[in-house]
Motif scaffolding. Sequence first.
Motif, PDB file in Angstrom:
ATOM      1  N   LEU A 138     -12.479 -11.464 -21.550  1.00 12.92           N
ATOM      2  CA  LEU A 138     -13.193 -12.199 -22.591  1.00 12.92           C
ATOM      3  C   LEU A 138     -14.658 -12.357 -22.188  1.00 12.92           C
ATOM      4  O   LEU A 138     -14.953 -12.667 -21.041  1.00 12.92           O
ATOM      5  N   GLU A 139     -15.565 -12.131 -23.136  1.00 15.64           N
ATOM      6  CA  GLU A 139     -16.986 -12.294 -22.848  1.00 15.64           C
ATOM      7  C   GLU A 139     -17.370 -13.761 -22.716  1.00 15.64           C
ATOM      8  O   GLU A 139     -18.174 -14.127 -21.863  1.00 15.64           O
ATOM      9  N   SER A 140     -16.833 -14.595 -23.578  1.00 14.52           N
ATOM     10  CA  SER A 140     -17.111 -16.034 -23.558  1.00 14.52           C
ATOM     11  C   SER A 140     -15.784 -16.783 -23.555  1.00 14.52           C
ATOM     12  O   SER A 140     -15.314 -17.236 -24.598  1.00 14.52           O
ATOM     13  N   PRO A 141     -15.164 -16.924 -22.381  1.00 10.93           N
ATOM     14  CA  PRO A 141     -13.847 -17.558 -22.343  1.00 10.93           C
ATOM     15  C   PRO A 141     -13.916 -19.042 -22.679  1.00 10.93           C
ATOM     16  O   PRO A 141     -14.859 -19.731 -22.280  1.00 10.93           O
ATOM     17  N   PRO A 142     -12.936 -19.543 -23.428  1.00 10.47           N
ATOM     18  CA  PRO A 142     -12.895 -20.981 -23.704  1.00 10.47           C
ATOM     19  C   PRO A 142     -12.559 -21.747 -22.420  1.00 10.47           C
ATOM     20  O   PRO A 142     -12.047 -21.180 -21.452  1.00 10.47           O
ATOM     21  N   GLU A 143     -12.841 -23.041 -22.435  1.00 12.17           N
ATOM     22  CA  GLU A 143     -12.599 -23.868 -21.253  1.00 12.17           C
ATOM     23  C   GLU A 143     -11.138 -23.829 -20.820  1.00 12.17           C
ATOM     24  O   GLU A 143     -10.838 -23.877 -19.623  1.00 12.17           O
ATOM     25  N   SER A 144     -10.227 -23.706 -21.753  1.00 15.34           N
ATOM     26  CA  SER A 144      -8.808 -23.658 -21.388  1.00 15.34           C
ATOM     27  C   SER A 144      -8.495 -22.454 -20.498  1.00 15.34           C
ATOM     28  O   SER A 144      -7.684 -22.554 -19.573  1.00 15.34           O
ATOM     29  N   ILE A 145      -9.148 -21.330 -20.746  1.00 16.32           N
ATOM     30  CA  ILE A 145      -8.936 -20.140 -19.912  1.00 16.32           C
ATOM     31  C   ILE A 145      -9.613 -20.312 -18.558  1.00 16.32           C
ATOM     32  O   ILE A 145      -9.071 -19.922 -17.527  1.00 16.32           O
ATOM     33  N   LYS A 146     -10.781 -20.933 -18.548  1.00 14.92           N
ATOM     34  CA  LYS A 146     -11.451 -21.192 -17.264  1.00 14.92           C
ATOM     35  C   LYS A 146     -10.603 -22.114 -16.396  1.00 14.92           C
ATOM     36  O   LYS A 146     -10.413 -21.858 -15.207  1.00 14.92           O
ATOM     37  N   SER A 147     -10.094 -23.171 -16.991  1.00 15.60           N
ATOM     38  CA  SER A 147      -9.275 -24.128 -16.260  1.00 15.60           C
ATOM     39  C   SER A 147      -7.975 -23.490 -15.770  1.00 15.60           C
ATOM     40  O   SER A 147      -7.534 -23.730 -14.634  1.00 15.60           O
TER      41      SER A 147
END
Length: 135
Positions: free
Chosen positions: A54-63
Amino acid sequence: MGNYIDKAYVLKKISQKDYDNLTDSTDANLVVAIESAESMVDSYLRSKIKQLPLESPPESIKSTTYSITLWHLHDRKQPNKIPEWVLDKYDAAINYLKDIANGKATLTFTEGESPELESEIVVDGYPKRMKRDMW
């Protein structure tokens, strides 16, 4: 460093002392853990999203990536003594990814950043065996 998280993201979550302990003060150990975590995340997302990472991952994916990375760091350092809270975060992350893959959870993207999703309709079947003009 990573596609979803980096050293700065990890250091927002844990202290420098804990970071140095888990990585033996070597960023290369963090890179390996992040790559392993991101590979696992992408393997679950692949069923729903065409273009990865993902180019701009949502915070849920980062976490989620962070939780899996943290598990990998502990597993590298002390595989038989991973703290219970790390195991709980890891299990929750994997369950979340399974829910995404199974369509029980969805990712929320900001406007204009949504990646191209896989089609929800799969057309498949057996080849035709009979035709009208067979007789």
